[in-house]
Design an enzyme around this catalytic site. Structure first.
Site, PDB file in Angstrom:
ATOM      1  N   ARG A  67      14.314  -0.555   1.631  1.00 47.64           N
ATOM      2  CA  ARG A  67      14.501  -1.793   2.379  1.00 47.64           C
ATOM      3  C   ARG A  67      15.136  -2.851   1.485  1.00 47.64           C
ATOM      4  O   ARG A  67      14.778  -2.981   0.307  1.00 47.64           O
ATOM      5  CB  ARG A  67      13.145  -2.289   2.895  1.00 47.64           C
ATOM      6  CG  ARG A  67      13.229  -3.546   3.739  1.00 47.64           C
ATOM      7  CD  ARG A  67      11.930  -3.784   4.480  1.00 47.64           C
ATOM      8  NE  ARG A  67      10.795  -3.948   3.591  1.00 47.64           N
ATOM      9  CZ  ARG A  67       9.518  -3.796   3.978  1.00 47.64           C
ATOM     10  NH1 ARG A  67       9.247  -3.460   5.220  1.00 47.64           N
ATOM     11  NH2 ARG A  67       8.547  -3.983   3.120  1.00 47.64           N
ATOM     12  N   GLY A 112       0.782  -1.221   0.000  1.00 49.50           N
ATOM     13  CA  GLY A 112       0.000   0.000   0.000  1.00 49.50           C
ATOM     14  C   GLY A 112       0.815   1.272   0.000  1.00 49.50           C
ATOM     15  O   GLY A 112       0.302   2.353  -0.274  1.00 49.50           O
ATOM     16  N   ASP A 171       0.605 -11.671   6.721  1.00 55.69           N
ATOM     17  CA  ASP A 171       1.181 -10.847   5.660  1.00 55.69           C
ATOM     18  C   ASP A 171       2.486 -10.192   6.095  1.00 55.69           C
ATOM     19  O   ASP A 171       3.122  -9.505   5.284  1.00 55.69           O
ATOM     20  CB  ASP A 171       0.183  -9.776   5.203  1.00 55.69           C
ATOM     21  CG  ASP A 171      -0.282  -8.888   6.352  1.00 55.69           C
ATOM     22  OD1 ASP A 171      -0.991  -9.408   7.226  1.00 55.69           O
ATOM     23  OD2 ASP A 171       0.061  -7.694   6.378  1.00 55.69           O
ATOM     24  N   ASN A 172       2.907 -10.423   7.341  1.00 58.96           N
ATOM     25  CA  ASN A 172       4.166  -9.852   7.817  1.00 58.96           C
ATOM     26  C   ASN A 172       5.243 -10.899   8.063  1.00 58.96           C
ATOM     27  O   ASN A 172       6.281 -10.588   8.640  1.00 58.96           O
ATOM     28  CB  ASN A 172       3.937  -9.053   9.105  1.00 58.96           C
ATOM     29  CG  ASN A 172       3.177  -7.764   8.859  1.00 58.96           C
ATOM     30  OD1 ASN A 172       3.182  -7.235   7.754  1.00 58.96           O
ATOM     31  ND2 ASN A 172       2.511  -7.261   9.874  1.00 58.96           N
TER      32      ASN A 172
END
Length: 490
Positions: A170, A86, A245-246
């Site tokens: 990242r 997002g 999702d992490n």
């Protein structure tokens, strides 16, 4: 750099190609030369000269292929449906100097089709926290994403207040999450076999030598995840938001939001102020890892031709507990400088009980034991030990005396030199305490990055006493002090 944009070659339903939305007047925050060297970035003059423009979204090298990934997930135990990148873009993939594939992912890059109600931006404080945490975990020897650097800008972003927008590049060995498979199972099930082959060939090629590569791959993900969480527990790290999702398929720490490094030892510690039920408390992380994998694995039931059945999936998940316990217990014994055996574990768990009952600082207390077994060689640790024992009430003092006598008797049965080496390598002096990160953030929000530079250098050698350290770097909060609220926007 050696570009290898393999994800961009997959089915286009899995992502959305787009350029970043530039920040206004981006300025250098910090650049990680070690990561840059690992990637080969430092050898590219154009990249070095324009890194601020690249991270600020103003310049995209021709070799990059920016895209936002689609994925789904279970958040706080509930199916959340479609999620996705997002506010981030997978800018490119490269082979590093060890021939390992690395993703370069720009966080804070602007709106994507998966932004939902968000603004696609990141703020300076959350960017600094992630930047320092990835660096800290990496230097502690824990599998983690890291970062190439970050920029700050004049773009204003609304969170609890109006803040400076920032962006971070990242770097991770993969950005494929358990939630990618959940998305495919719900929205594009015909892609599951192809995507599974991609995950195996790209991240687990050794599984191709197995008689049943898919099952070998699934078990490998299970075992890597168990080891990663064991490492978290050993260092006192709490992720804070272990949604499906992490979690990465490679067992590397990903997505730093309301994370924290434990200070006063409290296994029930909740570091995410939004986690009202304590689902992601420190002590629950091993069980949550198992829960997430148990949700993820059944999606592969469609691959019957690959030997996937309910029974074989159960076999894949079965090693999780044993892998976690073995890795954790071995690590716990190393922190005490003892061999992995029953007597050592008994001492270890009694030691943890002493820490918990007296709310002692987790990091300082383990390091202080060097001052017990070799006081003349470890004056700093001797001071830590004096501070620790001064916090004990008379009853706890007696417990300590009995325990320390038994511990010293056990230490005498092993090589003191080897014990000291193991303890020094397993018990850091410096962790990223919330107060430390907050001091960096306050200074950076005023345009001052000297404290960030100092803390970054300090965390680069967490197991070694540093001349640049100050007393506050190792000072825990008062035993019952209010906890600093950390949210997903922190």
């Amino acid at each position: 750099m050696r570009y290898q944009n393999t994800y961009a070659q997959l089915d286009t339903r899995l992502y959305h190609e787009q350029l970043p939305n530039p920040l206004d007047n981006p300025r250098a925050g910090h650049f990680n030369n070690q990561v840059a060297d690992q990637l080969g970035w430092t050898k590219a003059a154009d990249l070095m000269a324009r890194w601020v423009e690249i991270l600020g979204g103003q310049y995209v090298p021709a070799e990059f292929q920016p895209l936002s990934m689609a994925y789904a997930g279970h958040q706080f135990g509930q199916w959340a449906g479609q999620l996705g990148d997002g506010r981030g873009l997978l800018m490119t993939q490269v082979l590093d100097k060890n021939n390992q594939l690395q993703d370069l992912h720009l966080k804070g890059a602007g709106l994507t089709p998966y932004s939902r109600m968000g603004d696609g931006r990141a703020v300076l404080r959350s960017t600094i926290r992630e930047y320092l945490c990835g660096h800290a975990l990496t230097q502690l020897g824990i599998a983690s994403s890291n970062a190439l650097g970050f920029v700050v800008s004049d773009t204003k972003v609304r969170r609890e207040r109006l803040e400076a927008g920032a962006a971070l590049m990242r770097v991770a060995d993969s950005h494929i999450r358990l939630g990618h498979v959940e998305w495919i199972a719900s929205f594009a099930p015909d892609l599951l076999a192809e995507f599974t082959d991609y995950m195996i060939d790209t991240y687990y090629p050794e599984c191709r030598d197995s008689e049943k590569p898919v099952l070998a791959f699934l078990q490998a993900v299970v075992e890597r995840t168990a080891r990663m969480i064991a490492d978290w527990q050993l260092i006192g790290f709490a992720h804070g938001v272990m949604n499906t999702d992490n979690l990465s398929i490679t067992g590397s720490t990903l997505d730093f939001g309301p994370f924290g490094f434990m200070e006063r030892f409290n296994p029930a510690w909740i570091n995410n102020h939004s986690d009202h039920s304590g689902r992601y408390a420190y002590q629950n992380q091993p069980a949550i890892g198992h829960w997430n994998l148990n949700v993820w694995l059944p999606h592969f039931m469609r691959l019957t031709q690959a030997g996937v059945t309910r029974e074989t999936l159960a076999d894949c998940l079965a090693p999780y507990e044993a892998t976690f316990m073995q890795h954790y217990q071995q690590g716990l014994c190393r922190k005490l400088g003892l061999p992995h055996q029953r007597e050592s574990l008994s001492l270890a768990f009694e030691w943890l009980t002493l820490l918990e009952d007296n709310l002692l600082d987790y990091t300082n207390s383990f390091r202080a034991l060097l001052g017990l077994i070799a006081p003349n060689e470890h004056l700093y640790e001797q001071q830590l030990l004096a501070t620790m024992t001064a916090e004990l009430n008379p009853e706890a003092q007696q417990v300590w005396q009995v325990w320390s006598t038994r511990y010293l008797a056990q230490i005498q049965q092993v090589s003191i030199t080897q014990a000291i080496e193991e303890m020094q390598a397993s018990n850091p002096i410096y962790i990223l305490r919330n107060s430390m990160a907050q001091r960096v953030i306050v200074a950076a929000e005023q345009g001052q990055f000297e404290e960030l530079n100092r803390v970054f250098d300090l965390l680069a050698k967490p197991y070694t006493l540093q001349d640049s350290a100050i007393e506050l770097d190792t000072l825990p909060p008062a035993p019952h002090a209010p906890q600093m609220p950390i949210s997903c926007s922190s």
